[in-house]
Motif scaffolding. Structure first.
Motif, PDB file in Angstrom:
ATOM      1  N   ILE A  10     -14.635   7.208   1.914  1.00  0.00           N
ATOM      2  CA  ILE A  10     -14.041   6.639   0.703  1.00  0.00           C
ATOM      3  C   ILE A  10     -15.044   6.678  -0.454  1.00  0.00           C
TER       4      ILE A  10
ATOM      5  N   HIS B  56      -4.833   8.386  -3.842  1.00  0.00           N
ATOM      6  CA  HIS B  56      -6.170   8.401  -4.432  1.00  0.00           C
ATOM      7  C   HIS B  56      -6.289   7.330  -5.508  1.00  0.00           C
TER       8      HIS B  56
ATOM      9  N   GLN C 277      -6.339   3.529  -4.127  1.00  0.00           N
ATOM     10  CA  GLN C 277      -7.374   3.037  -3.208  1.00  0.00           C
ATOM     11  C   GLN C 277      -8.051   1.780  -3.744  1.00  0.00           C
TER      12      GLN C 277
ATOM     13  N   THR D 145       0.833  -1.203   0.000  1.00  0.00           N
ATOM     14  CA  THR D 145       0.000   0.000   0.000  1.00  0.00           C
ATOM     15  C   THR D 145       0.869   1.255   0.000  1.00  0.00           C
TER      16      THR D 145
ATOM     17  N   ARG E 240     -14.462   1.260  -1.931  1.00  0.00           N
ATOM     18  CA  ARG E 240     -14.113   1.770  -3.272  1.00  0.00           C
ATOM     19  C   ARG E 240     -14.964   1.087  -4.340  1.00  0.00           C
TER      20      ARG E 240
END
Length: 262
Positions: A255, A218, A221, A208, A226
């Motif tokens: 999110i 961004h 994600q 990550t 998402r």
């Protein structure tokens, strides 16, 4: 005089002081002469750890005695009272806070500034500051130059930032570091109930972070929020405590909102 280290006192013996004081001394432009803390035990521990004849004290009234520089690495709420109690000082005064205005130190001395290292510190854990951003602010261009040169002995990543910018950066750092670490702690607790631990998530965390560096957070994600996977999210919330379920709901909602135009 150019090569003579500045004699310094540091007020505070908490995490920041333990991380910054050794790094400043190693850089060669600053020698810590005095450590001042609320307890003699704390002051003495840091003074001893610095490895030379460093005075330990609990008396802030003598902070600037026979020194060129006073470094305030105390709690944010203590910075302004310390400055006001030291009016008329001939020393340079700096603090290390992201959220305290630079100008509060004007109460102590006309020569004041900030060296704010954007890094997390924990006493007893060695911290590498060589590439950590260090943000500088000062009452004059001449002092800004001096503080920049001092900071460059600690890190190659030194930049100016006024009080408003530092507050925003500190707020961002709370999201990036403190909140994230708390979420890791929650994850560790959930994982332990399944016979695992946070250690099993390190490859996931590392990837990550790698993606965040490569393409930005961004774009990187992923996850059920998402994707809009409502069934998965409901299943997760049902297995959580009410407090953790609420954190899950709010983060998932945030999110989803961030990607509703995608």
């Amino acid at each position: 005089m150019e090569n003579t280290p500045l004699q310094a006192a540091i007020i505070g013996a908490g995490n920041v002081a333990w991380g910054l004081a050794p790094a400043l001394e190693k850089g060669g432009m600053v020698t810590i002469k005095r450590v001042i803390a609320r307890s003699m035990e704390s002051a003495s521990a840091l003074a001893s750890a610095l490895g030379h004849n460093v005075e330990a004290s609990t008396d802030t009234r003598g902070a600037d005695r026979d020194v060129d520089l006073v470094i305030v690495a105390a709690t944010d709420s203590a910075v302004e009272p310390l400055a006001r109690a030291s009016a008329g000082s001939q020393a340079i005064w700096i603090h290390t806070s992201g959220s305290v205005d630079t100008t509060v130190l004007a109460a102590a001395s006309p020569r004041y500034g900030v060296i704010y290292p954007m890094q997390t510190f924990t006493r007893g854990v060695a911290t590498d500051l060589s590439d950590a951003p260090i943000f500088i602010d000062a009452a004059s261009p001449e002092l800004a130059d001096l503080l920049t040169r001092i900071a460059l002995t600690v890190s190659a990543n030194v930049r100016p930032a006024d009080s408003a910018a530092r507050r925003r950066l500190h707020c961002a750092a709370v999201f990036a570091c403190n909140f994230t670490n708390h979420l890791w702690d929650i994850a560790d607790g959930i994982a332990r109930r399944a016979g695992s631990s946070i250690a099993d998530f390190m490859p996931l965390i590392d990837e990550t972070l790698r993606k965040a560096k490569a393409i930005g957070p961004h774009a990187g994600q992923t996850g059920p929020a998402r994707r809009g996977a409502e069934g998965v999210m409901e299943l997760h919330r049902l297995m959580l405590s009410p407090a953790d379920a609420e954190i899950y709901r709010l983060l998932s909602q945030s999110i989803a909102k961030a990607y509703e135009q995608d």
